[in-house]
Design a protein around this motif. Structure first.
Motif, PDB file in Angstrom:
ATOM      1  N   UNK A 285       0.854  -1.191   0.000  1.00 31.06           N
ATOM      2  CA  UNK A 285       0.000   0.000   0.000  1.00 31.06           C
ATOM      3  C   UNK A 285       0.885   1.235   0.000  1.00 31.06           C
ATOM      4  N   UNK A 286       0.865   1.969  -1.094  1.00 28.15           N
ATOM      5  CA  UNK A 286       1.571   3.246  -1.184  1.00 28.15           C
ATOM      6  C   UNK A 286       0.643   4.318  -0.633  1.00 28.15           C
ATOM      7  N   UNK A 287       0.830   4.627   0.635  1.00 32.84           N
ATOM      8  CA  UNK A 287      -0.075   5.549   1.323  1.00 32.84           C
ATOM      9  C   UNK A 287       0.391   6.988   1.074  1.00 32.84           C
ATOM     10  N   UNK A 288      -0.052   7.534  -0.039  1.00 34.28           N
ATOM     11  CA  UNK A 288       0.408   8.845  -0.471  1.00 34.28           C
ATOM     12  C   UNK A 288       0.030   9.937   0.525  1.00 34.28           C
ATOM     13  N   UNK A 289      -1.095   9.785   1.190  1.00 32.55           N
ATOM     14  CA  UNK A 289      -1.524  10.808   2.126  1.00 32.55           C
ATOM     15  C   UNK A 289      -0.737  10.767   3.433  1.00 32.55           C
ATOM     16  N   UNK A 290       0.030   9.711   3.635  1.00 30.16           N
ATOM     17  CA  UNK A 290       0.825   9.566   4.857  1.00 30.16           C
ATOM     18  C   UNK A 290       2.326   9.576   4.596  1.00 30.16           C
ATOM     19  N   UNK A 291       2.736   9.531   3.331  1.00 27.21           N
ATOM     20  CA  UNK A 291       4.153   9.550   3.011  1.00 27.21           C
ATOM     21  C   UNK A 291       4.886   8.283   3.384  1.00 27.21           C
ATOM     22  N   UNK A 292       4.170   7.149   3.377  1.00 30.57           N
ATOM     23  CA  UNK A 292       4.792   5.875   3.734  1.00 30.57           C
ATOM     24  C   UNK A 292       4.324   4.784   2.773  1.00 30.57           C
ATOM     25  N   UNK A 293       5.045   3.669   2.789  1.00 29.44           N
ATOM     26  CA  UNK A 293       4.645   2.467   2.070  1.00 29.44           C
ATOM     27  C   UNK A 293       4.511   1.353   3.096  1.00 29.44           C
ATOM     28  N   UNK A 294       3.387   0.657   3.078  1.00 31.69           N
ATOM     29  CA  UNK A 294       3.139  -0.425   4.024  1.00 31.69           C
ATOM     30  C   UNK A 294       3.075  -1.749   3.261  1.00 31.69           C
ATOM     31  N   UNK A 295       3.935  -2.677   3.637  1.00 31.74           N
ATOM     32  CA  UNK A 295       3.866  -4.042   3.123  1.00 31.74           C
ATOM     33  C   UNK A 295       2.975  -4.805   4.088  1.00 31.74           C
ATOM     34  N   UNK A 296       1.789  -5.182   3.646  1.00 26.42           N
ATOM     35  CA  UNK A 296       0.782  -5.804   4.506  1.00 26.42           C
ATOM     36  C   UNK A 296       0.748  -7.302   4.221  1.00 26.42           C
TER      37      UNK A 296
END
Length: 325
Positions: free
Chosen positions: A70-81
């Motif tokens: 998940x490339x969380x553009x609104x949070x400035x992070x990438x989460x590998x779920x």
């Protein structure tokens, strides 16, 4: 209900350009996993979902691990779920090379193999590999939000346009190579893509299709002459007779040098109902395919919501469409 024009943001390519370049590169890292999955006509299996906070890959299953990125553009992070745990990576001040290294290390800790390729695709000015792109990138939260808003608003219109099509239609999503939001309608009629172009492009052109989408950078073929940010559309193979047609919306025009119908964002956002305008633009493109390429009219069903469908018999749907027309 009509959307207020001010709800659709102003998009300036000069302002967004650095973030577009950065995000286009990093989404390709996890996007590579989709190439391991069975090929779907028109690359429908590879697209990134426009999520409530960014862009998300399909669900992958590798080495007994089920995961998504998940490339969380609104949070400035990438989460590998993953099913066992998750890892969060910052998109802050870093380079593409450093991000790629951190991604591979985090994936390995979750039991996920590295992407099978480190090539940067479809970006002419980029270095050949992720490891070679060492330019320091600074995360711009405002630009990231504008990018997400544009994808989200365009996706809503394209999903509404795509919904009644009865043929093969991959889900609306972002092609992580070209970084455009795509909605495509296919029919099983073979074409000859010819010997030119890369294999992935020729594979996409083996059957006829109609494509409507959104791009931050509609360019000339050499990739050096940016046009307006906005909606695009084309018919493959390109038929004769597209000049002089109406494209359903004020401000939409045919560009024969590009082989594209374009609806610039600056025109779209000023309309009383931009969401509806995307649907009308798509309908006009499909109508052009019907008139110039013999596409069937009976591949498009009624455009109604699920509540209507749950309360009415099929015989009533055609009547409803007639009244709406």
């Amino acid at each position: 209900m009509s959307e207020r024009p001010e709800a659709w943001p102003v998009l300036d390519h000069a302002e967004l350009g650095p973030m577009i370049e950065y995000v286009n590169r990093v989404v390709q890292v996890a996007g590579k996993y989709s190439l391991d999955d069975p090929f779907e006509v028109g690359w429908g299996n590879i697209v990134l979902e426009v999520s409530p906070r960014g862009l998300r890959t399909p669900v992958f299953r590798r080495n007994g691990v089920t995961f998504a990125v998940h490339y969380r553009l609104l949070d400035g992070v990438v989460v590998i779920e993953a099913d066992g745990a998750s890892r969060t990576l910052s998109l802050g001040r870093t380079s593409v090379a450093d991000f790629y290294t951190a991604f591979c290390e985090a994936a390995a800790k979750l039991g996920i193999p590295h992407p099978r390729s480190a090539l940067i695709c479809e970006i002419p000015a980029a270095p050949p590999n992720f490891e070679d792109d060492r330019t320091e990138r600074v995360w711009d939260a405002h630009s990231a939000r504008l990018m997400w808003e544009a994808f989200d608003l365009a996706a809503g219109g394209l999903e509404a346009w795509q919904a009644p099509f009865l043929g093969h239609r991959p889900r609306v999503g972002v092609m992580w190579g070209g970084f455009d939001l795509s909605a495509t309608r296919w029919r099983p009629k073979r074409t000859d893509p010819g010997p030119k172009g890369p294999p992935f492009m020729r594979n996409a052109q083996l059957h006829e299709y109609v494509s409507v989408g959104f791009s931050f950078d509609n360019t000339h073929g050499d990739g050096t002459s940016p046009l307006d940010i906005g909606m695009y559309a084309y018919i493959w193979p390109q038929p004769d007779g597209l000049e002089g047609r109406s494209w359903g919306v004020e401000g939409a025009d045919w560009h024969p040098d590009l082989g594209l119908a374009l609806l610039p964002w600056q025109n779209l956002r000023r309309l009383p109902d931009p969401h509806g305008a995307i649907v009308r633009f798509g309908d006009a493109v499909y109508e052009a395919a019907v008139r110039t390429s013999g596409w069937p009219t009976d591949l498009v069903g009624p455009r109604v919501d699920g509540w209507y469908m749950s309360e009415h018999q099929p015989s009533e749907h055609a009547e409803h469409v007639g009244r709406q027309g």
